[in-house]
Design a protein around this motif. Structure first.
Motif, PDB file in Angstrom:
ATOM      1  N   LYS A 274      22.304  31.469  -1.629  1.00 53.65           N
ATOM      2  CA  LYS A 274      22.416  30.960  -0.263  1.00 53.65           C
ATOM      3  C   LYS A 274      21.231  31.352   0.603  1.00 53.65           C
ATOM      4  N   GLU A 275      20.603  32.502   0.307  1.00 50.53           N
ATOM      5  CA  GLU A 275      19.510  32.995   1.127  1.00 50.53           C
ATOM      6  C   GLU A 275      18.649  33.954   0.320  1.00 50.53           C
ATOM      7  N   GLY A 276      17.491  34.271   0.868  1.00 47.38           N
ATOM      8  CA  GLY A 276      16.602  35.211   0.209  1.00 47.38           C
ATOM      9  C   GLY A 276      15.748  35.921   1.244  1.00 47.38           C
ATOM     10  N   THR A 277      15.255  37.096   0.886  1.00 47.57           N
ATOM     11  CA  THR A 277      14.359  37.863   1.752  1.00 47.57           C
ATOM     12  C   THR A 277      12.916  37.623   1.307  1.00 47.57           C
ATOM     13  N   LEU A 278      12.091  37.168   2.242  1.00 39.69           N
ATOM     14  CA  LEU A 278      10.665  37.040   1.961  1.00 39.69           C
ATOM     15  C   LEU A 278      10.055  38.440   2.032  1.00 39.69           C
ATOM     16  N   THR A 279       9.799  39.028   0.870  1.00 41.05           N
ATOM     17  CA  THR A 279       9.334  40.419   0.862  1.00 41.05           C
ATOM     18  C   THR A 279       7.821  40.533   1.009  1.00 41.05           C
ATOM     19  N   GLU A 280       7.081  39.518   0.540  1.00 40.14           N
ATOM     20  CA  GLU A 280       5.614  39.605   0.656  1.00 40.14           C
ATOM     21  C   GLU A 280       4.980  38.235   0.464  1.00 40.14           C
ATOM     22  N   TRP A 281       4.031  37.914   1.339  1.00 40.49           N
ATOM     23  CA  TRP A 281       3.164  36.754   1.131  1.00 40.49           C
ATOM     24  C   TRP A 281       1.997  37.155   0.217  1.00 40.49           C
ATOM     25  N   HIS A 282       1.607  36.281  -0.686  1.00 43.44           N
ATOM     26  CA  HIS A 282       0.424  36.534  -1.523  1.00 43.44           C
ATOM     27  C   HIS A 282      -0.735  35.622  -1.159  1.00 43.44           C
ATOM     28  N   VAL A 283      -0.557  34.815  -0.132  1.00 46.04           N
ATOM     29  CA  VAL A 283      -1.617  33.917   0.329  1.00 46.04           C
ATOM     30  C   VAL A 283      -1.733  34.037   1.843  1.00 46.04           C
ATOM     31  N   ASP A 284      -2.885  33.633   2.366  1.00 42.06           N
ATOM     32  CA  ASP A 284      -3.141  33.700   3.799  1.00 42.06           C
ATOM     33  C   ASP A 284      -3.373  32.305   4.353  1.00 42.06           C
ATOM     34  N   GLU A 285      -3.190  32.163   5.640  1.00 41.29           N
ATOM     35  CA  GLU A 285      -3.526  30.899   6.281  1.00 41.29           C
ATOM     36  C   GLU A 285      -4.996  30.583   6.041  1.00 41.29           C
ATOM     37  N   GLY A 286      -5.270  29.341   5.665  1.00 41.84           N
ATOM     38  CA  GLY A 286      -6.634  28.944   5.331  1.00 41.84           C
ATOM     39  C   GLY A 286      -6.907  28.925   3.838  1.00 41.84           C
ATOM     40  N   ASP A 287      -5.983  29.485   3.023  1.00 41.27           N
ATOM     41  CA  ASP A 287      -6.145  29.464   1.566  1.00 41.27           C
ATOM     42  C   ASP A 287      -5.772  28.093   1.006  1.00 41.27           C
ATOM     43  N   THR A 288      -6.522  27.663   0.008  1.00 39.20           N
ATOM     44  CA  THR A 288      -6.168  26.456  -0.734  1.00 39.20           C
ATOM     45  C   THR A 288      -5.297  26.863  -1.912  1.00 39.20           C
ATOM     46  N   ILE A 289      -4.122  26.288  -1.985  1.00 40.30           N
ATOM     47  CA  ILE A 289      -3.112  26.684  -2.964  1.00 40.30           C
ATOM     48  C   ILE A 289      -3.057  25.651  -4.089  1.00 40.30           C
ATOM     49  N   GLU A 290      -2.942  26.132  -5.303  1.00 39.92           N
ATOM     50  CA  GLU A 290      -2.791  25.265  -6.475  1.00 39.92           C
ATOM     51  C   GLU A 290      -1.344  25.283  -6.949  1.00 39.92           C
ATOM     52  N   VAL A 291      -0.933  24.193  -7.578  1.00 39.23           N
ATOM     53  CA  VAL A 291       0.413  24.147  -8.148  1.00 39.23           C
ATOM     54  C   VAL A 291       0.575  25.269  -9.175  1.00 39.23           C
ATOM     55  N   GLY A 292       1.669  26.013  -9.077  1.00 34.10           N
ATOM     56  CA  GLY A 292       1.925  27.103 -10.008  1.00 34.10           C
ATOM     57  C   GLY A 292       1.370  28.443  -9.570  1.00 34.10           C
ATOM     58  N   GLN A 293       0.584  28.467  -8.491  1.00 33.80           N
ATOM     59  CA  GLN A 293       0.039  29.721  -7.983  1.00 33.80           C
ATOM     60  C   GLN A 293       1.146  30.551  -7.338  1.00 33.80           C
ATOM     61  N   VAL A 294       1.129  31.856  -7.568  1.00 32.70           N
ATOM     62  CA  VAL A 294       2.112  32.730  -6.931  1.00 32.70           C
ATOM     63  C   VAL A 294       1.769  32.842  -5.456  1.00 32.70           C
ATOM     64  N   ILE A 295       2.710  32.450  -4.595  1.00 30.02           N
ATOM     65  CA  ILE A 295       2.420  32.446  -3.160  1.00 30.02           C
ATOM     66  C   ILE A 295       3.241  33.474  -2.379  1.00 30.02           C
ATOM     67  N   MET A 296       4.353  33.956  -2.952  1.00 31.45           N
ATOM     68  CA  MET A 296       5.171  34.935  -2.228  1.00 31.45           C
ATOM     69  C   MET A 296       6.134  35.614  -3.190  1.00 31.45           C
ATOM     70  N   ASP A 297       6.729  36.703  -2.716  1.00 29.34           N
ATOM     71  CA  ASP A 297       7.822  37.370  -3.424  1.00 29.34           C
ATOM     72  C   ASP A 297       9.091  37.178  -2.609  1.00 29.34           C
ATOM     73  N   VAL A 298      10.185  36.862  -3.310  1.00 29.83           N
ATOM     74  CA  VAL A 298      11.479  36.674  -2.671  1.00 29.83           C
ATOM     75  C   VAL A 298      12.506  37.518  -3.397  1.00 29.83           C
ATOM     76  N   GLU A 299      13.389  38.149  -2.635  1.00 38.67           N
ATOM     77  CA  GLU A 299      14.469  38.941  -3.223  1.00 38.67           C
ATOM     78  C   GLU A 299      15.807  38.329  -2.825  1.00 38.67           C
ATOM     79  N   THR A 300      16.673  38.119  -3.831  1.00 36.69           N
ATOM     80  CA  THR A 300      18.017  37.613  -3.575  1.00 36.69           C
ATOM     81  C   THR A 300      19.022  38.705  -3.906  1.00 36.69           C
ATOM     82  N   ASP A 301      20.313  38.363  -3.836  1.00 35.06           N
ATOM     83  CA  ASP A 301      21.321  39.359  -4.189  1.00 35.06           C
ATOM     84  C   ASP A 301      21.391  39.568  -5.694  1.00 35.06           C
ATOM     85  N   LYS A 302      20.617  38.757  -6.459  1.00 38.70           N
ATOM     86  CA  LYS A 302      20.608  38.899  -7.911  1.00 38.70           C
ATOM     87  C   LYS A 302      19.375  39.645  -8.398  1.00 38.70           C
ATOM     88  N   ILE A 303      18.196  39.233  -7.887  1.00 34.89           N
ATOM     89  CA  ILE A 303      16.955  39.772  -8.430  1.00 34.89           C
ATOM     90  C   ILE A 303      15.810  39.454  -7.497  1.00 34.89           C
TER      91      ILE A 303
END
Length: 367
Positions: free
Chosen positions: A18-47
């Protein structure tokens, strides 16, 4: 210009999220992102898990802040080309309407998990996209695991064909019985397949689930369209007996957490909630005795005592985490005529730590 703007949203892993905690961004504004690139970490009640970008583009705006909790599909960021003005992005964010959860979401989540009676007792399972065409996938977890071990794989595979994942006897929310033997695990998978009218399937087995899958392929070759072995047992003698005994014997958060950390290359993925979920399972009546019984059959004197008949496994897909601390990745070389992939940045739970890569490999091997 709005058609050029792409939202970055909180992902949904499984129907129960239902929800998740954004624990860390791995990209900054102005970055060009590619498909499949790790962009953030999210924590749920599972993992906790890394999030890979489903779309490519220029990250123009971060909307979400680290440490905050966001519901599934909430707007976290905005991708847009340089010609889109800041004012247009502001207007897009202000007008963004988060896709509402279907009113039947809770019912859908509940119905995603069903139960079926077998000789080994009541078995919990999830059968996604059950009415779709195509050869189904059957996902079989490992020792001490449950169907949620496939949390990051089920939806991706279900886009192509039906997916069945189940809690083996004495695991997850399935029935607990000290009398269940290893062969009963194999027979239970066959029974569930038969009762759900799955005549033939792509078997995907992790750890002990790989051993079960390989034995099922030997005993019932007509039921197996292909075989994927992930960090599989049965391909060599070596196994980390400290993990096996530690998992069986641990009865507190303090002793269990370092055992569970052996499953991952990144030990920070073992959250407090994950430890608590495993403890809740281990404290059920009969679980410790049943795990001891199974361990005594499969892992005698700190080694694996059951070996797969490799001649019965034609051209399997073999996937391993390079940093597997439970079963050595070197075991992958013990099976001939296999498509072998050793994935960096992953441990024993490679299907979680490198989910996108594992999903792509399975789909490529089976389509």
């Amino acid at each position: 210009m709005s058609e050029k703007i792409i939202p970055v949203v909180m992902p949904k892993w499984g129907l129960s999220m239902k929800e998740g905690t954004l624990t860390e961004w791995h990209v900054d504004e102005g970055d060009t992102i590619e498909v499949g690139q790790v962009i953030m970490d999210v924590e749920t009640d599972k993992i906790a898990s890394e999030v890979e970008a489903p779309d490519a583009g220029l990250l123009r705006r971060k909307v979400a802040e680290e440490g905050n909790i966001y519901s599934v599909q909430a707007l976290l960021g905005v991708l847009a080309p340089p010609e889109v003005t800041d004012e247009e992005i502001d207007a897009y964010i202000a007008a963004f309407v988060q896709p509402s959860s279907d009113e039947g979401d809770e019912e859908e989540a509940a119905s995603a998990y069903a139960f079926i009676d077998t000789d080994a007792g009541r078995i919990r399972y999830s059968h996604l996209n059950a009415d779709a065409s195509g050869t189904p996938y059957v996902l079989i977890h490992g020792f001490g695991g449950d169907l949620d071990n496939w949390l990051f794989n089920m939806d991706a595979l279900a886009e192509k064909a039906p997916v069945l994942a189940l809690d083996l006897p004495n695991h997850g929310q399935s029935a607990i019985s000290a009398d269940v033997q290893f062969n009963d695990l194999i027979n239970t998978v066959v029974t569930v397949m038969d009762k759900l009218d799955i005549e033939r399937a792509h078997l995907v087995g992790h750890s002990m689930g790989g051993l079960i899958s390989g034995e099922l392929a030997r005993l019932h070759p007509n039921k197996v369209a292909s075989l994927t072995l992930i960090g599989s047992a049965g391909l060599g003698k070596d196994i980390n007996s400290n993990y096996i005994r530690g998992f069986v014997e641990s009865e507190s958060r303090k002793t269990l957490k370092p055992v569970l950390q052996l499953l991952f290359a990144d030990s920070s993925l073992v959250t407090r909630n994950l430890v608590d979920d495993v403890l809740k399972y281990k404290r059920l009546d009969g679980v410790k005795a049943s795990l001891n019984t199974l361990a005594d059959q499969l892992f005698v004197d700190g080694t694996q005592s059951v070996a797969l008949d490799l001649d019965a496994i034609p051209s399997p897909l073999v996937i391993w985490g390079e940093s597997d601390a439970v079963i050595p990745a070197s075991h992958a070389s013990n099976i001939s005529n296999a498509e072998v992939h050793i994935l960096a940045g992953a441990g024993h739970m490679v299907q979680m730590e490198q989910a996108a890569a594992v999903n792509a490999l399975i789909l490529s091997h089976t389509q």
